[in-house]
Scaffold this active site. Structure first.
Site, PDB file in Angstrom:
ATOM      1  N   GLY A   8     -17.255  -4.826  15.494  1.00  0.00           N
ATOM      2  CA  GLY A   8     -16.801  -5.439  14.248  1.00  0.00           C
ATOM      3  C   GLY A   8     -17.858  -5.404  13.156  1.00  0.00           C
ATOM      4  O   GLY A   8     -17.551  -5.143  11.988  1.00  0.00           O
ATOM      5  N   ASN A  46     -13.122 -16.937  12.394  1.00  0.00           N
ATOM      6  CA  ASN A  46     -13.582 -17.003  13.784  1.00  0.00           C
ATOM      7  C   ASN A  46     -14.056 -18.394  14.206  1.00  0.00           C
ATOM      8  O   ASN A  46     -14.068 -18.713  15.382  1.00  0.00           O
ATOM      9  CB  ASN A  46     -14.713 -15.998  14.018  1.00  0.00           C
ATOM     10  N   ALA A 103     -13.429  -4.430  20.568  1.00  0.00           N
ATOM     11  CA  ALA A 103     -12.768  -4.496  21.876  1.00  0.00           C
ATOM     12  C   ALA A 103     -13.083  -5.776  22.647  1.00  0.00           C
ATOM     13  O   ALA A 103     -12.243  -6.293  23.374  1.00  0.00           O
ATOM     14  CB  ALA A 103     -13.164  -3.274  22.709  1.00  0.00           C
ATOM     15  N   HIS A 104     -14.309  -6.298  22.482  1.00  0.00           N
ATOM     16  CA  HIS A 104     -14.691  -7.445  23.329  1.00  0.00           C
ATOM     17  C   HIS A 104     -13.964  -8.733  22.946  1.00  0.00           C
ATOM     18  O   HIS A 104     -14.066  -9.739  23.657  1.00  0.00           O
ATOM     19  CB  HIS A 104     -16.213  -7.641  23.321  1.00  0.00           C
ATOM     20  N   CYS A 130     -23.581 -32.086  10.396  1.00  0.00           N
ATOM     21  CA  CYS A 130     -24.514 -33.213  10.379  1.00  0.00           C
ATOM     22  C   CYS A 130     -25.424 -33.130   9.160  1.00  0.00           C
ATOM     23  O   CYS A 130     -25.697 -32.057   8.646  1.00  0.00           O
ATOM     24  CB  CYS A 130     -25.353 -33.250  11.647  1.00  0.00           C
ATOM     25  N   THR A 160     -23.304  11.207  19.664  1.00  0.00           N
ATOM     26  CA  THR A 160     -22.374  11.438  20.777  1.00  0.00           C
ATOM     27  C   THR A 160     -21.573  10.168  21.055  1.00  0.00           C
ATOM     28  O   THR A 160     -22.126   9.067  21.110  1.00  0.00           O
ATOM     29  CB  THR A 160     -23.168  11.866  22.034  1.00  0.00           C
ATOM     30  N   GLN A 196     -10.717 -11.050  14.685  1.00  0.00           N
ATOM     31  CA  GLN A 196     -10.158 -12.104  15.549  1.00  0.00           C
ATOM     32  C   GLN A 196      -8.657 -11.958  15.771  1.00  0.00           C
ATOM     33  O   GLN A 196      -8.095 -12.674  16.601  1.00  0.00           O
ATOM     34  CB  GLN A 196     -10.447 -13.493  14.958  1.00  0.00           C
TER      35      GLN A 196
HETATM   36  C1  PLP Z   1     -14.379 -12.451  12.365  1.00  0.00           C
HETATM   37  C2  PLP Z   1     -15.465 -11.624  12.985  1.00  0.00           C
HETATM   38  N1  PLP Z   1     -15.940 -10.563  12.320  1.00  0.00           N
HETATM   39  C3  PLP Z   1     -16.885  -9.771  12.837  1.00  0.00           C
HETATM   40  C4  PLP Z   1     -17.432 -10.020  14.074  1.00  0.00           C
HETATM   41  C5  PLP Z   1     -18.501  -9.116  14.608  1.00  0.00           C
HETATM   42  O1  PLP Z   1     -18.019  -8.341  15.664  1.00  0.00           O
HETATM   43  P1  PLP Z   1     -19.019  -7.647  16.716  1.00  0.00           P
HETATM   44  O2  PLP Z   1     -19.614  -8.737  17.531  1.00  0.00           O
HETATM   45  O3  PLP Z   1     -18.136  -6.746  17.511  1.00  0.00           O
HETATM   46  O4  PLP Z   1     -20.028  -6.889  15.936  1.00  0.00           O
HETATM   47  C6  PLP Z   1     -16.987 -11.130  14.804  1.00  0.00           C
HETATM   48  C7  PLP Z   1     -17.580 -11.465  16.115  1.00  0.00           C
HETATM   49  O5  PLP Z   1     -18.069 -12.544  16.318  1.00  0.00           O
HETATM   50  C8  PLP Z   1     -15.968 -11.944  14.248  1.00  0.00           C
HETATM   51  O6  PLP Z   1     -15.489 -12.998  14.902  1.00  0.00           O
END
Ligand code: PLP
Length: 384
Positions: A71, A153, A202-203, A328, A239, A181
């Site tokens: 991302g 997120n 992907a994760h 806080c 690659t 997300q």
């Molecule tokens: C909304 C959002 N954008 C971008 C990212 C970044 O993705 P990555 O961890 O695959 O670089 C995240 C991951 O936390 C995310 O939640």
């Protein structure tokens, strides 16, 4: 003790089927996809099959999907290339974007003197569309990129990207949406959206880490992001991560197959969790917009308590993984830029719980019990 993992917005557990797909590719497809011999062609065909599958799942054409490292890279690419190659001189974004967007925007502001404007959000994290229109109309001749995330997120709030796309279309602005997300959790059809760039990792949908994609609408023409060989149609030299690409495509296919069933199940867990917490803990706050929210994310504001500073550690010791963000006024924890932008009351402890198909009702009950014991303990009865 079996741990309770409630940090699925940070990353998800990889599916065993995806591990198998990746292992098979690692073992069998060791050729370099740029080689013209049999092993090379075999590796190439795995990548192109994956590209087709990803493209089909989001309504894109094959030539619009570029694999990246995730991302962060996808968002960097969209923003920096829009400035360098599309002549963008102004970026309109929000204060609650992910840091990879905010820091990319800051960078192009510093190095390319790109104008930056922030569109207002309300106290639930929703973008103010009339403010967006107002900002766009203030300097209509300035080539503009609007970068607004699909879902946040930290708090899960979902923005109406179809409407934002229409506003951008009317004013001729480019539109980038960080969809990290939502890809794999909601149906997204780019053919029905006026969007020029979206990103996926992907994760976040039970695939491997370190692999993602960027969708770039075929109407926009940008130059290489990473200079090198001709990989990813000249856009990203190096690659390819063949097993990662195969794993990403497989995870996305599996997520689409079961999307509605998982959505209902996970939404049920989230609703149950919130209903119980609300009735057990006085002064608890819902951070976000309950009507327009990721079913995978629940961010709560817990009332002032001496244990607030150590809460995540206490939960961790009890076998629960969650993540923080704090409103806080003092102390060691840095307040989250997202929670700050919501104007949550001072002293509130923001905690994000994020769910997956692997969580169960009994896990949620355990966390409710732990939180209730801290924030609303039963009054002790003394007998003499
Ligand atoms: C909304 C959002 N954008 C971008 C990212 C970044 O993705 P990555 O961890 O695959 O670089 C995240 C991951 O936390 C995310 O939640």
């Amino acid at each position: 003790m079996k741990r309770i993992y409630l940090d699925n917005a940070a990353t998800t557990q990889i599916l065993p089927e995806v591990v198998k797909t990746m292992t098979d590719v690692l073992n069998a497809a060791y050729g370099n996809p740029s080689s013209t011999h049999t092993e090379g062609r075999q590796a190439r065909s795995i990548i192109e099959r994956a590209r087709k599958s990803v493209a089909e799942s989001i309504g894109a054409s094959i030539g619009e999907i570029f694999f990246t490292s995730g991302g962060t890279e996808s968002n960097n690419m969209a923003i920096k290339n829009a400035v360098r190659d599309l002549g963008v001189r102004r970026i309109i974004t929000s204060k609650i974007e992910h840091h990879c967007v905010l820091h990319s925007v800051e960078q192009v502001h510093l190095t390319d003197k790109v104008n930056v404007a922030f569109v207002d959000n309300d106290h639930t994290g929703r973008i103010d569309l009339s403010h967006l229109e107002k900002v766009l109309s203030s300097n209509p001749e300035l080539p503009t990129l609007v970068s607004i995330m699909h879902a946040n997120n930290e708090i899960g709030t979902i923005n109406p990207i179809a409407e934002i796309g229409e506003i951008c279309k009317r004013t001729g602005a480019y539109f980038h949406s960080d969809t990290v997300q939502t890809v794999g959790h909601f149906p997204i059809d780019v053919s029905k959206l006026n969007v020029h760039f979206i990103s996926g990792a992907a994760h976040k949908f039970h695939g491997p880490k370190g692999i993602g994609f960027v969708y770039i609408n075929s109407d926009v023409h940008i130059k290489p992001f990473i200079d090198g060989g001709a990989q990813e149609r000249n856009m990203r030299g190096g690659t390819e991560n063949i097993s990662g690409i195969a794993g990403l495509a497989n995870a996305l296919e599996l997520s689409f197959k079961e999307m509605e069933r998982h959505r209902q199940y996970i939404q049920g867990l989230k609703d149950y969790f919130w209903t119980k917490l609300k009735s057990n803990i006085p002064d608890i706050i819902y951070h976000g917009c309950p009507e327009n929210s990721l079913y995978t994310v629940l961010n709560i504001g817990l009332p002032p308590n001496p244990k607030n500073e150590m809460l995540l550690m206490l939960l961790d010791i009890q076998g629960v993984s969650a993540s923080g963000g704090s409103a806080c006024s003092s102390g060691s924890e840095k307040p989250s830029h997202v929670i700050q932008a919501l104007n949550s009351p001072l002293g509130t402890k923001a905690v994000r719980f994020s769910f997956s198909q692997f969580n169960t009702r009994s896990e949620i009950d355990r966390v409710i019990e732990l939180l209730t014991n801290i924030y609303a303990p039963e009054p002790k009865v003394f007998t003499v």
